[in-house]
Scaffold this motif. Structure first.
Motif, PDB file in Angstrom:
ATOM      1  N   LEU A 196       0.855  -1.188   0.000  1.00  0.00           N
ATOM      2  CA  LEU A 196       0.000   0.000   0.000  1.00  0.00           C
ATOM      3  C   LEU A 196       0.893   1.241   0.000  1.00  0.00           C
ATOM      4  O   LEU A 196       1.396   1.651   1.065  1.00  0.00           O
ATOM      5  CB  LEU A 196      -0.921   0.000   1.231  1.00  0.00           C
ATOM      6  N   PRO A 197       1.139   1.845  -1.163  1.00  0.00           N
ATOM      7  CA  PRO A 197       1.993   3.036  -1.207  1.00  0.00           C
ATOM      8  C   PRO A 197       1.323   4.219  -0.527  1.00  0.00           C
ATOM      9  O   PRO A 197       0.100   4.351  -0.533  1.00  0.00           O
ATOM     10  CB  PRO A 197       2.179   3.279  -2.708  1.00  0.00           C
ATOM     11  N   GLU A 198       2.147   5.053   0.032  1.00  0.00           N
ATOM     12  CA  GLU A 198       1.617   6.253   0.686  1.00  0.00           C
ATOM     13  C   GLU A 198       1.036   7.200  -0.357  1.00  0.00           C
ATOM     14  O   GLU A 198       1.655   7.453  -1.405  1.00  0.00           O
ATOM     15  CB  GLU A 198       2.742   6.947   1.454  1.00  0.00           C
ATOM     16  N   PRO A 199      -0.151   7.743  -0.125  1.00  0.00           N
ATOM     17  CA  PRO A 199      -0.730   8.677  -1.098  1.00  0.00           C
ATOM     18  C   PRO A 199       0.127   9.925  -1.250  1.00  0.00           C
ATOM     19  O   PRO A 199       0.767  10.383  -0.300  1.00  0.00           O
ATOM     20  CB  PRO A 199      -2.098   9.017  -0.489  1.00  0.00           C
ATOM     21  N   ALA A 200       0.145  10.443  -2.456  1.00  0.00           N
ATOM     22  CA  ALA A 200       0.880  11.681  -2.711  1.00  0.00           C
ATOM     23  C   ALA A 200       0.096  12.865  -2.151  1.00  0.00           C
ATOM     24  O   ALA A 200      -1.141  12.895  -2.228  1.00  0.00           O
ATOM     25  CB  ALA A 200       1.103  11.867  -4.207  1.00  0.00           C
ATOM     26  N   PRO A 201       0.797  13.847  -1.540  1.00  0.00           N
ATOM     27  CA  PRO A 201       0.084  15.017  -0.998  1.00  0.00           C
ATOM     28  C   PRO A 201      -0.556  15.837  -2.109  1.00  0.00           C
ATOM     29  O   PRO A 201      -0.052  15.915  -3.227  1.00  0.00           O
ATOM     30  CB  PRO A 201       1.191  15.809  -0.295  1.00  0.00           C
TER      31      PRO A 201
END
Length: 291
Positions: free
Chosen positions: A5-10
């Protein structure tokens, strides 16, 4: 199924005021990628059973820091390691305790401790129960995740046993013969029940597990004290099958027949059996014997 689960981009706020204010994006950049097989709460545990539901947030960090799940020990361990619940109960309660170190400052990370008990009303669940982790619970086989629970003692959730969970106190020894197969149920080395299948076995492990669930947790060589009038067997006439009861001189047998053919016989030994346990084991005999 997604596990990495990649971290969402800001996302910059559309009003042009930048990030120097309270924003729903305040958590971005602080966590990194997460693993859908490392739950840290009841909601993420639910998502871990089917990771197609999983979304970033609330899971443990990815230990490989890259989307290479096939070689990850977390996934390998899930397929090879099985945890067993040692309570012989149709359901257990997992209590959730969350605490924060008061000396850790503003950025303190809450610490969660799980306690499993088969006595949901016991206030001494720490002493009488068992300490577990989210990761261990994900490795439990044969139990279904139930609803959340809340009472005066705190929060928790239920786990419900299915016929795919092996009984923790019973050893099943199987011996095949020319015309039958015998499955003996032993408790601490003493035989408590004997299932004889005539011809071929028409069941899987679910029947053996279910009979084992209802087998007393202690066994002896004494005569059974139950009488004929105390036992009421369930009947399933939908397939032309019948359960026949024989009680004689301290021995009890339940025979499953289909027409004139005897399919199986379940015998009970010892004085520890209750009427309810016999009836439930007999019900399992009809429910888990196939065609």
């Amino acid at each position: 199924m997604p596990i990495y689960l990649p971290e969402p981009a800001p996302t910059r706020p559309a009003d042009g005021k930048g990030f120097n204010r309270l924003s729903l994006n305040a958590h971005i950049g602080a966590g990194g990628a997460q693993c859908a097989l490392l739950p840290t709460s009841y909601p993420t545990l639910f998502e871990s059973y089917d990771t197609r539901r999983a979304r970033w947030g609330g899971f443990g960090p990815c230990i490989q820091h890259k989307p290479d799940c096939e070689t990850c020990p977390v996934l390998t361990e899930l397929g090879t390691s099985t945890e067993q619940i040692t309570f012989n109960s149709p359901r257990v309660l997992v209590r959730i305790e969350t605490s924060v170190n008061p000396d850790a400052g503003f950025n303190a990370t809450p610490v969660t401790t799980l306690w499993m008990t088969d006595q949901p009303e016991d206030p001494q669940y720490r002493s009488n129960g068992q300490k577990w982790t989210w990761r261990r619970i994900l490795h439990v086989k044969g139990w279904e995740l139930g609803r959340r629970h809340r009472d005066e003692l705190g929060d928790g959730f239920w786990l419900h046993r299915t016929a795919h969970a092996a009984p923790p106190h019973v050893e099943v020894r199987t011996k095949a013969r020319q015309t039958s197969t015998r499955h003996a149920f032993f408790v601490n080395g003493t035989r408590a029940a004997l299932l004889t299948c005539y011809g071929r076995c028409r069941h899987d492990e679910a029947l053996l597990n279910s009979v084992g669930h209802h087998t007393p947790e202690r066994a002896d060589d004494h005569a059974m004290t139950l009488g004929w009038s105390q036992l009421r067997l369930p009947q399933d006439h939908s397939r032309g099958r019948h359960l026949n009861l024989q009680v004689n001189r301290g021995a009890c047998n339940v025979t499953l027949t289909e027409g004139n053919e005897v399919l199986a016989r379940l015998g009970f030994s010892g004085s520890s059996w209750t009427a309810g346990q016999v009836q439930n084991a007999a019900a399992a005999l009809t429910a888990h014997t196939g065609d």
